[in-house]
Design an enzyme around this catalytic site. Structure first.
Site, short mmCIF file in Angstrom:
data_model
loop_
_atom_site.label_atom_id
_atom_site.label_comp_id
_atom_site.label_asym_id
_atom_site.label_seq_id
_atom_site.Cartn_x
_atom_site.Cartn_y
_atom_site.Cartn_z
N GLU A 197 -26.97 -30.97 -72.12
CA GLU A 197 -27.09 -31.39 -70.71
C GLU A 197 -28.32 -30.79 -70.05
O GLU A 197 -28.87 -31.37 -69.11
CB GLU A 197 -25.82 -31.01 -69.94
CG GLU A 197 -25.62 -29.52 -69.77
CD GLU A 197 -24.27 -29.15 -69.15
OE1 GLU A 197 -23.37 -29.97 -69.16
OE2 GLU A 197 -24.16 -28.01 -68.67
N HIS A 223 -10.72 -33.26 -67.89
CA HIS A 223 -10.12 -32.40 -66.87
C HIS A 223 -11.16 -31.39 -66.40
O HIS A 223 -11.26 -30.29 -66.95
CB HIS A 223 -8.93 -31.61 -67.45
CG HIS A 223 -7.74 -32.44 -67.75
ND1 HIS A 223 -6.71 -31.98 -68.56
CD2 HIS A 223 -7.37 -33.69 -67.36
CE1 HIS A 223 -5.77 -32.92 -68.65
NE2 HIS A 223 -6.15 -33.98 -67.94
N GLU A 224 -11.96 -31.76 -65.41
CA GLU A 224 -12.79 -30.75 -64.75
C GLU A 224 -11.87 -30.02 -63.77
O GLU A 224 -11.21 -30.67 -62.95
CB GLU A 224 -13.97 -31.40 -64.02
CG GLU A 224 -14.81 -30.43 -63.20
CD GLU A 224 -15.36 -29.26 -64.02
OE1 GLU A 224 -16.13 -29.50 -64.94
OE2 GLU A 224 -14.98 -28.10 -63.71
C1 NOJ Z 1 -20.33 -29.12 -66.92
C2 NOJ Z 1 -20.13 -29.63 -68.31
O1 NOJ Z 1 -20.81 -28.84 -69.25
C3 NOJ Z 1 -20.59 -31.07 -68.35
O2 NOJ Z 1 -20.54 -31.57 -69.67
C4 NOJ Z 1 -19.74 -31.87 -67.40
O3 NOJ Z 1 -20.22 -33.19 -67.37
C5 NOJ Z 1 -19.79 -31.29 -65.98
N1 NOJ Z 1 -19.54 -29.89 -66.00
C6 NOJ Z 1 -18.78 -31.95 -65.07
O4 NOJ Z 1 -17.48 -31.64 -65.49
CA CA Z 2 -21.56 -26.55 -68.93
#
Ligand code: NOJ
Ligand code: CA
Length: 706
Positions: free
Chosen positions: A505, A411-412
């Site tokens: 990331e 859930h973004e």
């Molecule tokens: C930032 C999050 O930290 C990352 O893990 C995710 O893939 C992206 N937002 C997209 O939701």
């Molecule tokens: Ca992040």
């Protein structure tokens, strides 16, 4: 009359200056609490006979009432406790909570107010909070300031990130009080630190005195209140609470009775004790969930890293949303062909997870709304029950189930927290209908409602509401961009992990120096586990395709060690299946390593330099060891005296091969096996940016049933 009153106040102040003293159970800590000549509450803390925190002020200021001066102590109460509790998951199967407590009742202020200061002194350090009872003269408060000070005795070394109301995804500065403004210059253009010339930092942060004594400052049980930053007075060696406001400058709206979060100081002259401390969990309320059988620590792979590499893959299904504003029927959009959350690709991850005993598969970019997702025009773009046309949710649900793999929801919200609350019940119902038990949430971008920050009171309430609702639905949460954790995972063990720091990331966005993962366990991790996303085997970004250059600052062996040094009950193996197939013998460690522990021994530690830790699997006699270093290669010998006497084990050592280093030779590793017992010593040799991971498995005797 006035003269007399002042005299009485001064007398009370003088008497009050040493109004109460308690010691920790071991006797190593001494806490003093009193009032100064102006009736301000003051505390100080010493450790092993040396002052750690000198007289430091306490108080709160609201529009309606001033709890900062003119107070006298009306009573003190002491008590103690010694309890042991069992967390649902974590670094230890049992946690001892032993402390001496002092409650100081105060009365006074402009409106004859009442306030209690509660201090808990354990052998790890101090926690204290403000308790405001229901009272006649002020029951609704518009809080403007918290005056809590932490005054130190010297120009200590400190590790910190710049104060920022909206993000904690920063690298750590290693500096001193004097060096702080310079160290923070150039960080985060929108941060408070930048606005104030580099004197606002975040918690958790770490100090080291000359002696040395290590001090972690943070908070516990952040509920109904904003997160705390710290204003630093570099000349006075002093820090003061800086509560995150809303955009109108209000720090919190409170209804009494109310208790603030605990302010915490974890203190030791042994750096390993800072890592081992469970004090922040201890200060949180016990588990609120009665039946926790559905909360399951897990490892997972995911459709994720593909979007961070040079392959130009996207979360979005289509590129032409801008050309067709207001589109609601996604089947009319042209697919961009770079959308990895498609049925065939997801099946590949499910197959990989099934073949390697990995519990779950996370899929990002599965639902409608990713076109233009970060723009300032955003309003209601994400729908949490609408899969994209190329993601066959029912088929994948059944396919994953047939392979014994759990799907993990994503859930973004693009920080549209208000809309997420509106959709929350439907979103959770949809998950349950489709066999999802865990969700990764995200809050990228500016918060909606617009007057809020990521760590203001409203967002703290939002995060706590989501976790509470999730518990009702038996859903586990891994939250990204949420307020930094403060041990609430004790109360809500369905809060398996959070990001809330600069994670893996960033290896695709400038990189994380090896010291980064040597400081996070001393700082960010004290609040709770981090979804750091270890397991990166292919570190050169250019190998994936055009669009990204550079490389992660890590050897492959170090990535294995991170599963021990960055403990989390929800642990990703972040790389692509094809990279794991290339190094199948090293991936074996990720298959093996548990994510839940019976016992933990920190063997060696120095902030931002190195960590060596051994942990015992919660469900077997096996032990695992992880060691990491910064950019300096490190040779060390560790004793295995944590093993039970007389029992034979086989250690499989995954280590940097001779000549390995993060820059030129990151994938040079070797695997060797040796027989060990409690009298053995292991020689470890860590490359620059390197690490060692060891599985230590009990050798089953012939005829043994175990
Ligand atoms: C930032 C999050 O930290 C990352 O893990 C995710 O893939 C992206 N937002 C997209 O939701
Ligand atoms: Ca992040």
């Amino acid at each position: 009359m006035r003269q007399q009153l002042i005299h009485i106040l001064l007398l009370a102040g003088a008497l009050g200056a040493s109004a109460a003293e308690i010691k920790s159970p071991s006797g190593e800590f001494t806490l003093n609490v009193g009032t100064d000549g102006s009736g301000r509450a003051v505390y100080s803390l010493s450790y092993k006979g040396k002052t750690v925190v000198t007289d430091s002020r306490l108080g709160l200021k609201a529009d309606e009432a001033d709890f900062s001066d003119g107070f006298t102590i009306t009573g003190t109460r002491t008590s103690s406790a010694d309890e042991t509790w069992q967390p649902v998951w974590g670094e230890y199967a049992e946690i001892r909570d032993r402390y001496n407590e002092l409650a100081v009742d105060l009365r006074g202020g402009s409106q004859d107010l009442e306030m209690t200061l509660r201090f808990r002194l354990s052998d790890d350090g101090l926690g204290f909070r403000y308790e405001l009872p229901l009272q006649d003269n002020a029951n609704y408060l518009t809080l403007r300031d918290e005056l809590t000070e932490f005054n130190f005795t010297g120009d200590h070394t400190m590790w910190c990130i710049p104060g920022d109301y909206d993000t904690d995804e920063y690298l750590w500065a290693e500096t001193t009080f004097t060096g702080l403004p310079e160290a923070l210059a150039g960080y985060g253009r929108h941060s408070e630190a930048q606005r104030t010339g580099g004197t606002v930092i975040q918690t958790p942060m770490l100090l080291k005195t000359d002696t040395p004594v290590y001090v972690n400052i943070h908070e516990a049980a952040l509920v109904g209140y904003p997160a705390m930053l710290l204003d630093v007075d570099t000349a006075k060696r002093s820090m003061r609470a800086h509560l995150v406001p809303d955009r109108h400058g209000v720090r919190a709206y409170l209804q009494l009775p109310f208790q603030t979060p605990w302010r915490t100081l974890i203190v030791s002259d042994d750096a390993r004790d800072i890592l081992a401390s469970q004090m922040i969990l201890n200060l949180n309320e016990p588990c609120r969930i009665e039946d926790t059988s559905w909360i399951k620590p897990m490892k997972f792979v995911g459709v994720w890293w593909e979007m961070f590499t040079g392959t130009q893959k996207t979360w979005a299904y289509s590129d032409d949303y801008r050309a067709k504003p207001g589109v609601t029927d996604y089947s009319t959009l042209t697919p961009n062909g770079r959308h990895p959350a498609n049925t065939a690709n997801v099946k590949r991850y499910i197959d990989f997870a099934a073949a390697h005993g990995i519990d779950g598969v996370l899929v990002e970019g599965w639902n409608e709304g990713w076109e233009d997702w970060c723009s300032y025009r955003k309003n209601r773009q994400f729908l949490f029950d609408k899969p994209y046309p190329d993601f066959d949710l029912e088929h994948l649900r059944d396919y994953a189930a047939s392979k014994g793999v759990k799907m993990i929801m994503h859930h973004e919200t693009a920080a549209n927290a208000a809309d997420y609350e509106r959709q929350l019940d439907r979103a959770f119902q949809f998950m349950k209908e489709n066999n999802y038990d865990a969700v990764k949430t995200g809050y990228v971008g500016a918060i909606i409602p617009r007057s809020e920050h990521h760590t203001s009171q409203w967002m703290v309430d939002h995060a706590n509401h989501v976790i509470d609702r999730a518990a009702d639905y038996r859903i586990m949460i891994d939250s990204h961009e949420a307020p930094r954790p403060t041990g609430l995972c004790r109360t809500y063990p369905n809060w398996l992990a959070q990001e809330s720091a600069r994670g893996g990331e960033f290896e695709s966005m400038g990189g994380n120096p090896p010291s980064h993962t040597c400081i996070l366990p001393f700082t960010r991790l004290k609040g709770g586990p981090m979804d750091y996303t270890p397991g990166l085997f292919e570190t050169r970004l250019s190998t994936y395709g055009e669009g990204k250059t550079g490389q992660a600052m890590t050897t492959l062996a170090r990535q294995l060690a991170l599963y021990l040094t960055m403990p989390s009950p929800m642990q990703m193996a972040c790389d692509l299946p094809e990279n794991y197939e290339r190094f199948a013998d090293a991936f074996r460690f990720i298959e093996d390593v548990p994510v839940d522990w019976k016992d933990t021994r920190y063997l060696e530690a120095e902030p931002a330099r190195y960590i060596t830790v051994a942990r015992q699997d919660k469900h077997s006699d096996d032990w695992y060891l992880g060691a990491i270093t910064d950019e300096t290669p490190r040779a060390t010998t560790v004793r295995l005296d944590f093993l039970p006497e007389g029992v034979k084990y086989e250690a499989t050592i995954y280590e940097d091969a001779p000549g390995a280093n993060w820059k030129d030779n990151p994938q040079a590793y070797r695997i060797r096996k040796v027989k060990v017992d409690s009298r053995s010593r292991l020689k470890l040799s860590l490359a620059s940016g390197g690490g060692t991971a060891v599985s230590i498995k009990r050798i089953k005797q012939p005829g043994s049933v175990k």
